[in-house]
Write a protein that holds these residues in place. Structure first.
Motif: not given
Lengths: 113, 112
Positions: A40, A42, B5-7, B9-10, B23, B87, B104, B106
């Motif tokens: 979570g 990175g 910022e990365q989205h 997360s899953t 991102c 990931v 972060q 995915t």
């Protein structure tokens, strides 16, 4: 073929011990990096080096130090290991130019008990 | 310093569907945008990268798009396969030696 190797895949240490993690690259890269990887969060940069004996702090340098005496080798030192330093540690290297691919080592899973 | 910022997360998709990961970044001086894939138990490896003078780049089933004005970039995977499960990390760079700032991550799961 670029090769980045790390001294251990798994390491278990006790609180307060001094810990050395070593990274070696065989591609004559100027830049070398140490990251820690936590779920979570990175890849967070601890320290990097752009030349022998040169080092720069990354985003989370507290509790760590580094050494680069030879171009191919970059060491991460935990002066007094603590449980919150339990993590996966990844080393990487890249050529000197900005904006170039980083090549990663296999990682060291460190557990501090 | 730079913030990435990365989205999401899953991300869970069915085989054959498309997957998109986005991102955003804060440093307008960033000019290099790579994407790394990390399979379970393996090291991160570069799968595609783009530089700021290009808006889109494709390599077979993967593509990256960049909007420098809005400071965001995206990874697109078409016709996903179970082996795409991994990931994925975005990153920015090009401003300080070879330093990269990573998102972060995915976790992509492709269901057969």
């Amino acid at each position: 073929d670029v090769k980045v190797t790390q001294s251990s895949r798994y390491l278990v240490k006790r609180t307060g011990e001094k810990v050395f993690l070593e990274c070696v690259q065989d591609m004559d890269h100027e830049n070398m990096f140490w990251y820690r990887q936590d779920p979570g969060l990175g890849l967070r940069l601890i320290y990097f080096s752009y030349d022998v004996k040169m080092k720069e702090k990354g985003d989370i340098p507290e509790g760590y130090s580094v050494s680069r005496e030879k171009k191919e080798r970059f060491s991460l030192i935990l002066e007094s290991a603590s449980t919150n330093q339990t993590s996966m540690y990844l080393c990487a290297s890249s050529p000197s130019d900005r904006g170039r691919e980083q090549y990663f080592g296999p990682g060291t899973r460190l557990t501090v008990t | 310093g730079e913030n990435v910022e990365q989205h999401p997360s899953t991300l869970s998709v069915q085989e054959g569907d498309s997957a998109v990961i986005k991102c955003t970044y804060s440093d307008s001086a960033s000019n290099y945008f790579p994407w790394y894939k990390q399979e379970l138990g393996k090291r991160p490896q570069l799968i595609i990268d783009i530089r700021s003078n290009v808006g889109e780049k494709k390599d077979q089933r993967i593509a990256v798009t960049l909007n420098k004005t809005a400071k965001h970039f995206s990874l697109h995977i078409t016709e996903t396969q179970p082996e795409d499960s991994a990931v994925y990390f975005c990153a920015t760079g090009g401003t300080s030696y070879g330093k990269l700032t990573f998102g972060q991550g995915t976790i992509l799961t492709v269901h057969p």
